[in-house]
Design an enzyme around this catalytic site. Structure first.
Site, short mmCIF file in Angstrom:
data_model
loop_
_atom_site.label_atom_id
_atom_site.label_comp_id
_atom_site.label_asym_id
_atom_site.label_seq_id
_atom_site.Cartn_x
_atom_site.Cartn_y
_atom_site.Cartn_z
CB SER A 6 -0.96 -0.03 1.19
OG SER A 6 -1.94 0.97 1.09
CG ASP B 228 -6.69 -2.65 -3.89
OD1 ASP B 228 -7.32 -1.61 -3.62
OD2 ASP B 228 -5.46 -2.76 -3.73
CG HIS C 41 -5.84 -2.14 -0.18
ND1 HIS C 41 -5.04 -1.79 -1.23
CD2 HIS C 41 -5.29 -1.57 0.92
CE1 HIS C 41 -4.04 -1.03 -0.80
NE2 HIS C 41 -4.17 -0.88 0.53
#
Length: 568
Positions: free
Chosen positions: A402, A505, A537
């Protein structure tokens, strides 16, 4: 990972499993939080060793002192957890005692004790009695005011009522919060429906007043009819104070900024101490990378079978939208531990300053400083022996998830500039669910249903403007590497790239776009992409056991096991 395959012979749901091989698994993470001075209440805390011989420890709490000559009542507190889980150093108990100390203006000693089944009863009582005697050793008065909590407080008070033990202080009061008392014959509310309690029959207690209270001496009973067994543990000094303040900015389930400027992080910071993992043999330790700016990291070393063999080195950056998490939290500690074991690499998991207190570019600056510190070991004469003795500086990788993947990309772009002065080369970078975005939707972003994604479009749209007020556009090249005018990807300073995306995601198509743009940029390296079907995600941070997480770990491990740079 291993014990999950073993037969479970005893289980307390959510709390503990005992496997056939006698391994004890505690599913609840030990979310350690360091002692500190709480910015809201002014309560200070520190850790102490109470009895060195038996390793009994405690956390001391001191309220904000306004009159240094005033003597305060002393609270000796014993945490709950069915005698099998928790410590005073977990976020929930730290916050609860902090609030009590602030509200009551008392000094508190929150005692740790040995847990069953490794240390069955009476070990807990013995440890707590020793701790109470240690507290008493500080008394210069005829009587020291003290109160203490839970079932153990009752038993110690019973013991303290005996003239034989030689306790040098008296106990003024004891306070029992949801005490664990039980019996073989049900009565009172013992037939109360289990679904109304977070703890089932074996843990039922006095949330709803039952007949046990009528049997227990002369006591004050406070009844709360709307909450479950552990509801006080959901409190924090921030939530107590900030709940009264107007919220001016919020990232759902992540962070709130209040009108008074206070930043409230909604996910608990569950610190877990470094250790040697009993399943994988991976060892970890915490280090200060740059003392001047307090940049820290957690080092991981796999089980060493050949001390002369050099291992690939992974510098890892955790995710969290640049605003939450650390390498010391349970999900990232476990994720990196499993990755180090699977790939047989040395890892440096870097902490960095978080926005909004430290907006962009603070995270990039800290991460580059950490990378340069790592590079200072390339000749074998750096300050950290694990890197000097075990790391192969011809095989250095950057990795992250991320926002951490975003950092890894930006550091690799910086490393591609010869003027950076980085003394090592980068073999590859692995970007897991990278945080890339832009002002114009791409792929399925425009019509992707928000309810399928843990993090939706509105959430991502608001992150960069919040963390980077100096350049709040979502087309800043640091968050949109394919934006018009962004530095050309041909300058990426590594030889291999792996991009990992997840089907559900909302940022998945940004990962694909990055992969495609890098492939046709003229960059002289090898780029691969791996998509997890059915994944959201950051799914790997929630549970490391499911097959999806294992597959991701194995794919990353194969990437990090690359022996030499490859070229197309």
């Amino acid at each position: 990972m291993e014990s999950s395959k073993q037969e479970v012979v005893f289980e307390l749901p959510v709390r503990l499993r005992v496997h056939k091989d006698c391994h004890v698994e505690r599913p609840r993470p030990e979310d350690f939080i360091p002692p500190s001075t709480d910015p809201i209440t002014g309560v200070s805390s520190k850790n102490i060793v109470v009895v060195a011989e038996s390793k009994i420890t405690a956390r001391l709490f001191l309220p904000k002192i306004t009159d240094p000559n005033e003597k305060l009542a002393v609270l000796v507190y014993f945490h709950g957890g069915a005698f099998v889980v928790n410590t005073p150093f977990t976020t929930r108990f730290h916050n609860l005692v902090t609030i009590i100390v602030s509200e009551a203006n008392v000094v508190a000693v929150s005692v740790d004790y040995r847990k069953a089944p490794e240390h069955p009863i009476p070990a807990a009582y013995e440890d707590l009695w020793a701790a109470l005697k240690w507290v008493a050793s500080h008394s210069n008065e005829d009587e020291l005011e003290s109160c203490s909590g839970v079932d153990m407080a009752h038993n110690l008070a019973m013991f303290g009522g005996n003239q034989e033990p030689g306790l040098s202080i008296g106990l003024l009061r004891i306070a029992l919060v949801h005490p664990y008392f039980w019996g073989s014959v049900p009565f009172g509310t013992a037939i109360y429906p289990d679904e109304k309690f977070s703890c089932k029959a074996v843990f039922k207690n006095t949330i709803l007043k039952n007949n046990y209270n009528q049997l227990y001496y002369k006591t004050h009973v406070f009844k709360n009819t709307k909450n479950n067994h552990s509801f006080p543990l959901n409190l924090s000094p921030n939530s107590m104070e900030s709940s009264k303040q107007e919220v001016v900015f919020e990232l759902t389930m992540t962070l709130r900024v209040h009108k008074d400027g206070h930043v409230e992080r909604l996910r608990p910071t569950d610190f877990i101490p470094p250790s040697t993992d009993p399943i994988t043999g991976v060892s970890s330790k915490d280090i200060v990378v740059v003392p001047e700016s307090n940049i820290t990291a957690r080092l991981f070393l796999p089980k060493i079978t050949d001390p002369n063999k050099k291992l690939a080195l992974l510098v890892y950056f955790h995710g969290g939208a640049f605003v939450i998490n650390t390498p010391f939290t349970t999900p990232f500690h476990k994720f990196v531990t499993n990755l180090v074991s699977e790939a047989n690499v040395v890892a440096v998991s870097v902490d960095y300053r978080k926005a909004p207190e430290h907006p962009i570019p603070a995270a990039y600056e800290d991460s580059m400083a950490a990378l340069k510190w790592v590079a200072s070991h390339s000749n074998g004469d750096g300050p950290e022996p694990w890197l000097n003795n075990h790391a192969d500086f011809q095989r250095v990788f950057l990795g992250g998830d991320s926002s951490g993947a975003n950092i890894a990309h930006n550091l690799a772009m910086t490393a591609g500039n010869p003027e950076t002065g980085l003394s090592i080369g980068l073999l590859g970078i692995a970007l897991v669910h990278p945080y890339f975005w832009g002002s114009v939707p791409v792929g399925s972003e425009a019509d992707y249903p928000d309810d399928k994604s843990v993090i939706n479009r509105d959430y991502v749209d608001r992150v960069w403007p919040f963390i980077c007020p100096s350049n709040p556009e979502n087309d800043d090249p640091r968050v949109n590497p394919v934006a018009e005018g962004a530095p050309r990807l041909v300058g990426l300073g590594c030889k291999r790239v792996l991009v990992c995306v997840a089907e559900h995601d909302v940022m998945k198509d940004r990962g694909w776009l990055y992969y495609e743009a890098l492939s046709r940029s003229g960059w002289m390296g090898v780029v691969e992409i791996f998509e997890t079907q059915g994944g959201h995600h950051g799914f790997y941070c929630n549970d490391l056991e499911p097959e999806k997480s294992k597959q991701l770990t194995q794919r990353l491990a194969a990437f990090y096991q690359t022996d030499a740079p490859l070229f197309r």
